[in-house]
Design a protein around this motif. Sequence first.
Motif, mmCIF file in Angstrom:
data_model
loop_
_atom_site.group_PDB
_atom_site.id
_atom_site.type_symbol
_atom_site.label_atom_id
_atom_site.label_comp_id
_atom_site.label_asym_id
_atom_site.label_seq_id
_atom_site.Cartn_x
_atom_site.Cartn_y
_atom_site.Cartn_z
ATOM 1 N N UNK A 261 0.795 -1.184 -0.121
ATOM 2 C CA UNK A 261 -0.061 0.196 -0.052
ATOM 3 C C UNK A 261 0.942 1.235 0.091
ATOM 4 N N UNK A 262 0.534 1.910 -0.914
ATOM 5 C CA UNK A 262 1.636 3.319 -1.201
ATOM 6 C C UNK A 262 2.725 2.962 -1.661
ATOM 7 N N UNK A 263 3.218 1.868 -2.329
ATOM 8 C CA UNK A 263 4.488 1.215 -2.844
ATOM 9 C C UNK A 263 4.050 0.697 -4.352
ATOM 10 N N UNK A 264 5.022 -0.083 -4.516
ATOM 11 C CA UNK A 264 5.178 -0.934 -5.838
ATOM 12 C C UNK A 264 5.750 -2.216 -5.620
ATOM 13 N N UNK A 265 4.948 -3.253 -6.099
ATOM 14 C CA UNK A 265 3.211 -3.192 -6.704
ATOM 15 C C UNK A 265 2.375 -2.903 -5.627
ATOM 16 N N UNK A 266 1.321 -2.127 -6.176
ATOM 17 C CA UNK A 266 0.240 -1.684 -5.159
ATOM 18 C C UNK A 266 -0.837 -2.922 -5.118
ATOM 19 N N UNK A 267 -1.621 -2.784 -4.377
ATOM 20 C CA UNK A 267 -2.674 -3.750 -4.491
ATOM 21 C C UNK A 267 -3.614 -4.210 -5.731
#
Length: 321
Positions: free
Chosen positions: A148-154
């Motif tokens: 969440x807030x990163x990569x990969x996101x959900x």
Amino acid sequence: MRRGTVVAVCGHESDGGHAVRDLLGPQVSCVSGGRELLRRVRASRARGEDVCVVPMTLGRDPELVADAARTLLDLAPEERAGTVLAEPFGTAEHLVGWLRAAATRVPRDRALLITAPSGDPFVDADLFRIARLVRQYGRHRTVEVALTGGDPDPAEGVRRCRALGAQRVVLLPAAWAVPRVPDTGYGEPGGPLLTAPATAGVLDARVGDAWHRYDRHGDDGLPRGLTAAHDHGHSHSHGPGGHGHDHGPGGHGHDHGPGGHSHSHGPGGHGHSHDHAPVGGGHVHGARGAPASAATPVHAASSASSASSASSVLPSSRSLR
């Protein structure tokens, strides 16, 4: 056992505490750390209350523990007396066990998307290791990671699971915060990770252990807490034959036994030794180097009820073999 005031200090895993307050109950103070932690402890000590601070990390925020210890060092001597820092709520190995227990409630034809708020690159990378262990010792063919807030996101995580052939994807939180399901057509929630009774059981165990160490040995937990993030960050591996390097003044040195190497960190330091295996004799210094093949067992709680709650969510080491 004395209990006094219990202060839960929270970080990014719980959105600064917002995601954990409903699990803790009104008797536990929940703070975000720093000045808020200092104010809460000082207010309780001014009323003559003993204080136990529990870092509410699930194993992905060692800096939370170290920051709490540094904050408590700012207390006056009379405030420090009667204030203890407990062991963190959980470790990365505990997290593997909790996720594996949660995964048993998910039908095997679902894909698991292990999801947590993004942290620094090292804790994010470690989440992939945790997910790999959940898959290795579980029954689900597809286990992916989303940040969440990163990569990969959900949303990207769900797409990856779909590309691997999954018809349904369960988002399993590896944090206190429960992620929003990005595509209800294919995804479904799998959290929270721990129930309120399970959380209370583990918390009671941490508090009981902290006061036991303090009353029996005068250990307030601060020296140990200050080193919690010592091995967290850039790692370096050493292959067979070894080498030497210098880390500048004020550091420390390592002396590696036969076939190994040494590195000096400059004057004023200290040394310790490691034995290297004869074959493939390197090791890695990095985040949480403890073996991941077994969950760290929770210490006994001060009451039968809390011990029962704690044991119900902490699998035995045999479950990870």
